[in-house]
Design a protein around this motif. Structure first.
Motif: not given
Length: 417
Positions: A316-328
């Motif tokens: 989850f942290l890896q996903w949170l550190g990516g652009q997809d999370f930032a956009q959402i």
């Protein structure tokens, strides 16, 4: 028959393993209980769509109870797998106690600028223990309809700023500058820390203060207080008794032209105001000067060192550190800006205006938030009082600066030279 039995056992074990994997649940501790619907409807479904083997539960506490509740859970071993981190000292204390894992080696940390990571690092910057999530940006929100009516444009320089204020004041239809001093923190947070970086040159001055090579009585630190003293000429009647909610209401009711702001106001203002709004960055001293913005880290996400689901939590942290999370995240909560360096396509025009300043201005953080408020007197709280006193005319800027310097030097050794 034995071989069939063994095969069946192996198959059953594999199925059980897959079932266990499918049922991995991670829990997030947070104080942001107002964000619960966004997590449930947008963020978690987006993650679980790509990671169907991990279920995420967002379990916030009341903001005022979060620190105590979290500390109790961590001490008892009952805290969730992921911890929403407050900036600076509160989270640093958890890391020093061994309750937050070291995330320094995560590849996703490269997605964040140093000033963003500084809120969740050891003082020497050697260890990072929370994945940055969002910041808030300071500036000024203005009533576009009022500006159009009076024929004025957003100021770029300090002189233009006061020329606009003079014109608004002369017209008399609107309060030129909407701020009160009753609650004190407004004067410091949306006043001193908003315009101050323009004078102390952002990170350069902040780090010099920490190092002890600059003092709060130096001209670059006194000048913002002098500016606040001038602001009092443009505030509303009885501003000394005006509370933060009063200021918000005056602006959204259309009675004021300019509101010294934090970007967190955007959702509330857009829901309540029936006029068009714009924003401008803290004015520079003269044309051609570098502009500075307070781009304050607000929250991050850390891994509970005692988590029993570390692999899933790290995913989850890896996903949170990516652009997809930032956009959402940035579009779900306009005014809370992803700290990720990747470009984000914001749909909210007012939020986009704030965010656009990162391209042209240098980012810094509030000067009192790292290291300098660990002692007593607390510099953050003292700055609240000093800023309000200057605006109220009960202290001169020089007197207020001298008091702040005396307070800091009383316990902070680098300032005792």
């Amino acid at each position: 028959m034995k071989s069939y039995a063994i095969a069946a056992i192996l198959l059953g074990t594999a199925l059980a393993g897959n079932a266990a994997l499918a049922e991995t649940t991670i829990t997030i501790e947070s104080w942001r209980n107002d964000d619960l619907p966004i997590w449930q409807k947008e963020i978690i479904p987006a993650f679980e769509k790509d990671h169907p083997d991990i279920k995420v539960v967002f379990a916030p506490s009341a903001p005022t109870e979060y620190n105590a509740a979290l500390n109790s859970k961590l001490d008892a071993g009952t805290a969730g797998d992921l911890i929403t981190c407050r900036p600076y000292d509160a989270s640093l204390a958890l890391y020093k106690k061994g309750q937050l894992a070291d995330l320094s080696d995560m590849a996703e940390m490269k997605n964040f600028p140093e000033v963003a990571k500084s809120a969740w690092q050891t003082d020497d910057g050697a260890h990072t223990f929370c994945m940055p999530m969002a910041s808030v940006i300071h500036g000024f929100i203005y009533n576009k309809d009022a500006f159009d009516e009076l024929g004025i444009t957003p100021p770029k320089t300090v002189d233009e700023f006061y020329a606009d204020l003079d014109k608004i004041k002369a017209d008399g239809s609107y309060i030129p500058l909407d701020m009160g001093t009753h609650d004190q923190w407004e004067a410091a947070t949306m006043g001193y820390q908003n315009i101050g970086p323009t004078y102390w040159k952002g990170e350069e001055g902040r780090k010099a203060l920490i190092a002890g090579t600059q003092k709060l009585t130096d001209p670059d630190w006194v000048e913002p207080l002098k500016q606040l003293a001038k602001w009092s000429n443009y505030l509303g009647d009885g501003y000394q008794a005006q509370t933060y909610p009063d200021s918000q209401n005056l602006f959204t009711l259309g009675r004021a032209a300019i509101y010294p702001a934090g970007s967190w106001e955007i959702p509330g203002f857009e829901a309540q105001a029936d006029f068009k709004m714009g924003a401008f960055a803290p004015p520079v001293q003269k044309v051609g000067d570098t502009c500075y913005i307070s781009d304050q880290p607000d929250h991050a996400m850390g891994l509970n060192a005692a988590s029993k689901n570390k692999d899933a939590a790290m995913t989850f942290l890896q996903w949170l550190g990516g652009q997809d999370f930032a956009q959402i995240y940035a579009n779900s909560l306009p005014g809370f800006f992803a700290l990720n360096s990747a470009p984000v396509d914001l749909k909210d025009p007012l939020a986009q205006e704030f965010l656009s300043w990162r391209k042209d201005c240098k980012s810094t953080i509030r000067s009192t938030y790292q290291i300098l408020s660990r002692g007593t007197p607390n510099l953050e709280n003292a700055t609240w009082a000093a800023s309000a006193n200057v605006m109220n005319g009960t202290q001169t800027p020089e007197e207020a600066a001298a008091d702040l310097q005396k307070d800091l030097a009383s316990w902070y050794k680098p300032q005792q030279n």
